[in-house]
Write a protein that holds these residues in place. Structure first.
Motif, PDB file in Angstrom:
ATOM      1  N   LYS A 258      56.523 -78.332 -82.477  1.00 33.57           N
ATOM      2  CA  LYS A 258      56.139 -76.969 -82.839  1.00 33.57           C
ATOM      3  C   LYS A 258      56.103 -76.807 -84.355  1.00 33.57           C
ATOM      4  N   ARG A 259      57.122 -77.353 -85.045  1.00 37.62           N
ATOM      5  CA  ARG A 259      57.147 -77.283 -86.522  1.00 37.62           C
ATOM      6  C   ARG A 259      55.975 -78.062 -87.123  1.00 37.62           C
ATOM      7  N   ASP A 260      55.659 -79.209 -86.487  1.00 37.23           N
ATOM      8  CA  ASP A 260      54.524 -80.009 -86.975  1.00 37.23           C
ATOM      9  C   ASP A 260      53.220 -79.211 -86.887  1.00 37.23           C
ATOM     10  N   VAL A 261      53.017 -78.515 -85.758  1.00 40.79           N
ATOM     11  CA  VAL A 261      51.798 -77.719 -85.577  1.00 40.79           C
ATOM     12  C   VAL A 261      51.737 -76.593 -86.602  1.00 40.79           C
ATOM     13  N   GLU A 262      52.876 -75.928 -86.828  1.00 39.81           N
ATOM     14  CA  GLU A 262      52.925 -74.851 -87.812  1.00 39.81           C
ATOM     15  C   GLU A 262      52.612 -75.364 -89.216  1.00 39.81           C
ATOM     16  N   HIS A 263      53.143 -76.563 -89.536  1.00 37.63           N
ATOM     17  CA  HIS A 263      52.882 -77.176 -90.842  1.00 37.63           C
ATOM     18  C   HIS A 263      51.391 -77.509 -90.993  1.00 37.63           C
ATOM     19  N   ILE A 264      50.813 -78.054 -89.928  1.00 33.76           N
ATOM     20  CA  ILE A 264      49.387 -78.400 -89.967  1.00 33.76           C
ATOM     21  C   ILE A 264      48.536 -77.142 -90.146  1.00 33.76           C
ATOM     22  N   ASN A 265      48.903 -76.071 -89.468  1.00 35.68           N
ATOM     23  CA  ASN A 265      48.171 -74.807 -89.610  1.00 35.68           C
ATOM     24  C   ASN A 265      48.214 -74.298 -91.042  1.00 35.68           C
ATOM     25  N   GLU A 266      49.381 -74.441 -91.679  1.00 36.30           N
ATOM     26  CA  GLU A 266      49.523 -74.031 -93.070  1.00 36.30           C
ATOM     27  C   GLU A 266      48.612 -74.862 -93.976  1.00 36.30           C
ATOM     28  N   LYS A 267      48.574 -76.175 -93.740  1.00 35.21           N
ATOM     29  CA  LYS A 267      47.726 -77.061 -94.553  1.00 35.21           C
ATOM     30  C   LYS A 267      46.240 -76.758 -94.331  1.00 35.21           C
ATOM     31  N   LEU A 268      45.884 -76.496 -93.067  1.00 34.39           N
ATOM     32  CA  LEU A 268      44.486 -76.166 -92.774  1.00 34.39           C
ATOM     33  C   LEU A 268      44.071 -74.877 -93.472  1.00 34.39           C
ATOM     34  N   ALA A 269      44.944 -73.881 -93.462  1.00 32.15           N
ATOM     35  CA  ALA A 269      44.648 -72.616 -94.142  1.00 32.15           C
ATOM     36  C   ALA A 269      44.482 -72.842 -95.643  1.00 32.15           C
ATOM     37  N   GLU A 270      45.334 -73.674 -96.199  1.00 31.62           N
ATOM     38  CA  GLU A 270      45.267 -73.978 -97.636  1.00 31.62           C
ATOM     39  C   GLU A 270      43.978 -74.709 -97.984  1.00 31.62           C
ATOM     40  N   LEU A 271      43.628 -75.719 -97.171  1.00 30.28           N
ATOM     41  CA  LEU A 271      42.415 -76.494 -97.434  1.00 30.28           C
ATOM     42  C   LEU A 271      41.158 -75.639 -97.252  1.00 30.28           C
ATOM     43  N   SER A 272      41.163 -74.785 -96.232  1.00 35.49           N
ATOM     44  CA  SER A 272      40.015 -73.913 -96.003  1.00 35.49           C
ATOM     45  C   SER A 272      39.817 -72.967 -97.173  1.00 35.49           C
ATOM     46  N   THR A 273      40.931 -72.481 -97.721  1.00 32.02           N
ATOM     47  CA  THR A 273      40.853 -71.597 -98.892  1.00 32.02           C
ATOM     48  C   THR A 273      40.288 -72.350-100.086  1.00 32.02           C
ATOM     49  N   ARG A 274      40.729 -73.596-100.267  1.00 36.39           N
ATOM     50  CA  ARG A 274      40.235 -74.404-101.399  1.00 36.39           C
ATOM     51  C   ARG A 274      38.743 -74.679-101.259  1.00 36.39           C
ATOM     52  N   ILE A 275      38.295 -74.932-100.025  1.00 39.37           N
ATOM     53  CA  ILE A 275      36.870 -75.194 -99.810  1.00 39.37           C
ATOM     54  C   ILE A 275      36.049 -73.934-100.067  1.00 39.37           C
ATOM     55  N   SER A 276      36.520 -72.793 -99.532  1.00 36.31           N
ATOM     56  CA  SER A 276      35.781 -71.541 -99.707  1.00 36.31           C
ATOM     57  C   SER A 276      35.758 -71.091-101.158  1.00 36.31           C
ATOM     58  N   GLN A 277      36.836 -71.395-101.889  1.00 31.74           N
ATOM     59  CA  GLN A 277      36.894 -71.017-103.298  1.00 31.74           C
ATOM     60  C   GLN A 277      36.110 -71.987-104.180  1.00 31.74           C
ATOM     61  N   SER A 278      35.871 -73.174-103.643  1.00 34.93           N
ATOM     62  CA  SER A 278      35.145 -74.189-104.417  1.00 34.93           C
ATOM     63  C   SER A 278      33.641 -73.972-104.227  1.00 34.93           C
ATOM     64  N   ASP A 279      33.124 -72.837-104.738  1.00 37.71           N
ATOM     65  CA  ASP A 279      31.717 -72.497-104.558  1.00 37.71           C
ATOM     66  C   ASP A 279      30.863 -72.869-105.763  1.00 37.71           C
ATOM     67  N   LYS A 280      31.460 -73.568-106.713  1.00 43.28           N
ATOM     68  CA  LYS A 280      30.715 -73.932-107.916  1.00 43.28           C
ATOM     69  C   LYS A 280      29.535 -74.831-107.569  1.00 43.28           C
ATOM     70  N   LEU A 281      29.756 -75.789-106.656  1.00 48.03           N
ATOM     71  CA  LEU A 281      28.666 -76.676-106.255  1.00 48.03           C
ATOM     72  C   LEU A 281      27.540 -75.885-105.612  1.00 48.03           C
ATOM     73  N   GLN A 282      27.881 -74.966-104.699  1.00 48.37           N
ATOM     74  CA  GLN A 282      26.863 -74.169-104.024  1.00 48.37           C
ATOM     75  C   GLN A 282      26.095 -73.317-105.023  1.00 48.37           C
ATOM     76  N   ASN A 283      26.799 -72.748-105.996  1.00 43.02           N
ATOM     77  CA  ASN A 283      26.136 -71.939-107.021  1.00 43.02           C
ATOM     78  C   ASN A 283      25.146 -72.771-107.828  1.00 43.02           C
ATOM     79  N   ILE A 284      25.556 -73.994-108.170  1.00 45.76           N
ATOM     80  CA  ILE A 284      24.656 -74.877-108.924  1.00 45.76           C
ATOM     81  C   ILE A 284      23.429 -75.215-108.089  1.00 45.76           C
ATOM     82  N   MET A 285      23.637 -75.598-106.832  1.00 49.47           N
ATOM     83  CA  MET A 285      22.528 -75.995-105.967  1.00 49.47           C
ATOM     84  C   MET A 285      21.576 -74.820-105.725  1.00 49.47           C
ATOM     85  N   ASP A 286      22.140 -73.628-105.559  1.00 48.12           N
ATOM     86  CA  ASP A 286      21.301 -72.446-105.309  1.00 48.12           C
ATOM     87  C   ASP A 286      20.414 -72.101-106.501  1.00 48.12           C
ATOM     88  N   ASN A 287      20.831 -72.502-107.685  1.00 52.99           N
ATOM     89  CA  ASN A 287      20.083 -72.143-108.896  1.00 52.99           C
ATOM     90  C   ASN A 287      19.254 -73.289-109.460  1.00 52.99           C
TER      91      ASN A 287
END
Length: 426
Positions: A73-102
């Protein structure tokens, strides 16, 4: 949108073509951001697989109060925390998309290098320019006819708008009908009547957003934009589609009102109908397979030229250089019509092959005969023609010494058999 995989595999060519378009950006900037995003995506996939495994194990231990259950159960909770963190990093990493769009489309190999319109290449001309003694410009002729109103219209809508009256209003209707009839009956374009208000996604798909946002009008709630060209709704007719190979090419034609803010054009063509906020245009759009797009480009150019030939208006065909092409285009021909009043050629149509640039944005693909995989279509667009500028060209090339305008012979059936437009007697 450009293909990031192609950029990875063709760094030197990408840098060279991008520099030809006047963009000072090195592929290393893009590829570093791409590598970072791919690593983050891989981590997300690995954590998601681990979560699935742990979740299945946890389900098997459910109801059992033991040490293993708590650990999993603790392992699953830890993984969920890491997934949330990584998803935030990906969504915040929009510099590439901005460059490609322009990033603009890359030029085709046969497009000449140049920094501005002075370096465009003349391909051919039709008819010698008309030299008319004491030639007047179209707005002088329209005013003297009593059929072109800028003053009262400015009280209604402001500058860069016009109201046509009487014979000129009928001439406009005749030109539209003539163009649509020619393109549908002789060049196999299907006539459409699309909306002029579209969602921002449609503008993004064809490349008007985000780069050209200032050129269009947006509703106060941000939900819709007025189209700057019929290309937007017509091309988007195949957005998010997988087409059959046997259905290609698809050819559309439509008359639409178009709306442009003319941002950055202060002081240019402030008088007359050359550069208005609202204008009519007959637009041609073709959706085709990659191997046929060059032929379709020439075919579309021929259709637009035919209109000018039948109107017997002097014009020339220009191949635009890398510095003068539109954002979405990989190759563009301009048709420039001769205006005796201005004593110069002026653009009346741009016909562009966009390759798969727009198709990638709008996810428009087709499936070859018997194939399981899909391929991005190629999209092409062009004016066939700009109606307001066609009126300008007719007025200036067919002006008579008495102030009347001779109606081109091909338009007379649409004008009730009339051969001239005469001044309104007040």
């Amino acid at each position: 949108m450009l293909d990031i995989k192609w950029i990875r595999d063709n760094e030197e060519e990408f840098n060279s073509l991008l520099h030809k378009r006047g963009i000072k950006l090195d592929s290393n900037v893009i590829l570093e951001l791409d590598e970072e995003k791919r690593q983050l995506t891989t981590l997300v996939q690995q954590f998601q697989q681990a979560k699935n495994t742990k979740s299945k194990r946890l389900a098997g231990l459910k109801g059992k109060s033991n040490k293993e259950f708590e650990e999993v159960k603790r392992d699953v909770e830890h993984i969920n925390e890491k997934l949330a963190e990584l998803s935030t990093r990906i969504s915040q990493s929009d510099k590439l998309q901005n460059i490609m769009d322009n990033l603009p489309n890359l030029p085709a190999k046969d497009v000449p290098y140049g920094t501005d319109e002075s370096m465009n290449k003349i391909i051919r001309t039709f008819k010698e320019p008309n030299i008319i003694e004491n030639a007047k410009e179209h707005f002088e002729l329209g005013n003297e006819l009593g059929m072109m109103d800028f003053e009262q219209t400015a009280k209604i809508s402001g500058s860069r708008f016009v109201t046509l009256k009487g014979g000129l209003a009928r001439l406009q209707r005749a030109i539209i009908s003539f163009m649509l009839d020619t393109h549908t009956e002789e060049f196999e374009f299907e006539e459409m009547s699309p909306p002029v208000l579209v969602r921002p996604e449609a503008m993004y798909n064809t490349g008007q957003l985000p780069k050209l946002a200032e050129d269009s009008y947006v509703t106060e709630d941000g939900k819709f934009r007025l189209i700057p060209t019929g290309e937007v709704p017509l091309t988007n007719m195949v957005a998010d589609s997988i087409l059959k190979r046997e259905d290609l090419p698809i050819r559309y034609v439509a008359y639409t009102e178009c709306f442009r803010s003319e941002a950055g054009s202060a002081g240019r063509d402030t008088r007359g109908m050359i550069r208005n906020h609202q204008f009519g245009k007959v637009e041609l759009v073709t959706i085709t397979a990659p191997e046929e797009s060059n032929l379709e480009h020439e075919r579309m150019l021929n259709a637009a030229e035919e209109i000018l030939k039948r109107l017997e208006l002097p014009y020339r065909v220009m191949l635009l250089c890398t510095g003068d092409m539109g954002f979405q285009a990989q190759k563009t021909f301009d048709l420039e019509v001769w205006l005796p009043g201005q004593k110069k050629y002026r653009e009346i149509s741009s016909i562009s092959n966009c390759g798969d640039f727009q198709a990638r944005r709008m996810k428009a693909r087709y499936r070859e005969f018997g194939a399981t995989n899909t391929t991005f279509v190629h999209t092409l667009n062009g004016s066939g023609l700009a109606v307001g500028r066609t009126i300008v060209a007719i007025l200036e090339n067919y002006q008579n010494a008495d102030g009347s305008i001779t109606i081109p012979e091909v338009l007379r059936p649409y004008m009730g058999g009339e051969s001239t437009i005469q001044r309104i007697e007040k």
